[in-house]
Design a protein around this motif. Sequence first.
Motif, short mmCIF file in Angstrom:
data_model
loop_
_atom_site.label_atom_id
_atom_site.label_comp_id
_atom_site.label_asym_id
_atom_site.label_seq_id
_atom_site.Cartn_x
_atom_site.Cartn_y
_atom_site.Cartn_z
N GLY A 72 -17.86 13.36 -3.30
CA GLY A 72 -17.05 12.73 -2.72
C GLY A 72 -17.41 12.74 -1.24
O GLY A 72 -18.48 12.97 -0.72
N THR A 88 -8.22 15.52 3.39
CA THR A 88 -7.71 15.40 2.32
C THR A 88 -5.68 14.93 2.42
O THR A 88 -5.73 14.11 1.11
CB THR A 88 -7.70 16.90 2.12
OG1 THR A 88 -9.47 17.14 1.89
CG2 THR A 88 -7.10 17.10 0.06
N ALA A 91 -5.38 11.39 2.50
CA ALA A 91 -5.73 10.83 1.93
C ALA A 91 -4.72 10.79 0.09
O ALA A 91 -4.32 9.18 -0.64
CB ALA A 91 -6.97 10.41 1.55
N LEU A 92 -4.46 11.71 0.36
CA LEU A 92 -3.59 11.85 -1.25
C LEU A 92 -1.71 11.87 -1.04
O LEU A 92 -1.70 11.50 -1.72
CB LEU A 92 -4.02 13.68 -1.65
CG LEU A 92 -5.11 14.43 -1.71
CD1 LEU A 92 -4.67 15.51 -2.28
CD2 LEU A 92 -5.43 13.37 -3.32
N ALA A 95 -3.06 8.29 -1.60
CA ALA A 95 -2.48 7.90 -3.36
C ALA A 95 -1.26 8.32 -3.63
O ALA A 95 -1.30 6.80 -4.75
CB ALA A 95 -3.77 8.49 -3.54
N GLN A 99 0.37 5.00 -5.71
CA GLN A 99 0.55 5.33 -7.25
C GLN A 99 2.18 5.12 -7.63
O GLN A 99 2.24 3.85 -8.52
CB GLN A 99 0.09 6.80 -7.98
CG GLN A 99 1.12 6.66 -9.32
CD GLN A 99 0.80 8.58 -9.20
OE1 GLN A 99 0.77 9.21 -8.31
NE2 GLN A 99 1.33 8.78 -10.31
N TYR A 141 -4.81 10.52 -12.21
CA TYR A 141 -5.46 9.75 -10.77
C TYR A 141 -5.71 10.64 -9.76
O TYR A 141 -6.74 10.34 -9.22
CB TYR A 141 -3.46 9.08 -11.09
CG TYR A 141 -3.22 8.44 -9.83
CD1 TYR A 141 -4.03 7.33 -9.69
CD2 TYR A 141 -3.31 8.69 -8.37
CE1 TYR A 141 -4.41 6.16 -8.26
CE2 TYR A 141 -2.55 8.12 -6.99
CZ TYR A 141 -3.80 6.37 -6.81
OH TYR A 141 -3.18 5.80 -6.51
N LYS A 142 -4.72 11.75 -10.12
CA LYS A 142 -5.16 12.66 -8.78
C LYS A 142 -6.01 13.28 -8.80
O LYS A 142 -6.95 13.87 -7.55
CB LYS A 142 -3.90 14.18 -8.25
CG LYS A 142 -2.83 13.45 -8.07
CD LYS A 142 -1.54 14.78 -7.04
CE LYS A 142 -1.17 15.25 -9.24
NZ LYS A 142 0.07 16.24 -8.41
N TRP A 145 -8.80 10.71 -7.36
CA TRP A 145 -8.90 10.74 -6.13
C TRP A 145 -9.32 11.80 -5.14
O TRP A 145 -10.35 11.82 -4.41
CB TRP A 145 -7.24 10.53 -4.93
CG TRP A 145 -6.93 9.62 -5.42
CD1 TRP A 145 -6.89 8.42 -5.97
CD2 TRP A 145 -7.06 8.29 -4.21
NE1 TRP A 145 -6.44 7.00 -6.06
CE2 TRP A 145 -6.38 7.38 -4.73
CE3 TRP A 145 -7.35 8.86 -2.66
CZ2 TRP A 145 -6.63 6.26 -3.32
CZ3 TRP A 145 -7.57 7.90 -2.40
CH2 TRP A 145 -6.55 6.31 -2.29
N ALA A 148 -13.60 11.07 -6.04
CA ALA A 148 -13.88 10.61 -4.64
C ALA A 148 -13.85 10.85 -3.60
O ALA A 148 -14.89 10.58 -2.64
CB ALA A 148 -12.39 9.19 -4.77
N LEU A 149 -12.31 11.55 -2.66
CA LEU A 149 -12.60 12.37 -1.40
C LEU A 149 -13.59 13.74 -0.81
O LEU A 149 -13.89 13.91 -0.54
CB LEU A 149 -10.91 12.57 -1.40
CG LEU A 149 -9.97 11.87 -1.44
CD1 LEU A 149 -8.66 12.20 -1.53
CD2 LEU A 149 -10.03 11.21 0.02
#
Length: 263
Positions: A72, A88, A91-92, A95, A99, A141-142, A145, A148-149
């Motif tokens: 990440g 973090t 960005a979440l 996201a 969504q 989905y979370k 992320w 990726a992060l």
Amino acid sequence: MQENLVRLFIALGVFLLMVSWEAISPRRQTVTRKQRWPINLGLAFFNMAMMRLTIGGLAFFSAIDAGEKSWGLLNQLDLPFWLNAFLTWLALDFAIYLQHIITHKWPLLWRLHQVHHSDLEFDATTAVRFHPLEILLSMFYKVAWVYALGAEPAAVIAFEIILNGAATFNHSNVNIPIKLDRILRWLIITPDMHRIHHSTIRQEIDSNYGFSISLWDRLCRTYTADPAGPQETMDIGLPRMRAPQQVRFLRLLQLPFINNGRG
């Protein structure tokens, strides 16, 4: 295990605070709690049990795994803890905003998300009215992320606590003075702001997607300041779901598989 208990107690505390506030100073008059609350809270307990028995805590453990494997973006940067945690969370939160838009625009996901919008009133229990399959998909989905992060584990827990608390607050039927509401909206999602998203009017449903902060709606031009009608009397929910037989517990579980209309 400990982080799950912390999240549960905070969530219950926020919920009890908001339902008490609703009882003392409601924004709108509601008359169907006896019909709605068993359904909404039934979905909440069903989803909690399902997550507890399946993939509950997966986002947190994924963050730990990403850190151990140096996966990440954030794990490639030498950032102080506070900045890593803040990025973090930010960005979440973005996201989840994305969504939410996707669940409205992609017909297959709208089949699931319409369960949330089928509530014909708007209070703290609306915040937990979600189809279990949407809850599962949201977790995966979370997790994507998080990897990726290279998300900070502690920040993932904080994000989920803030998200749950914010959703309970901005779905609540509480009366906030108009001037204060306008000030708060520059930072957070207020109930008056998010209620517009639960309108029966298509242009209003397709706006105010945020859950925690109002930044994303303003930046991405999905912000609507006021509904077409008064907040106290505006119609809520999906027009086709107004028949009593449409809002039973089992009917809502079946809804994604029998109807995918937008109206």
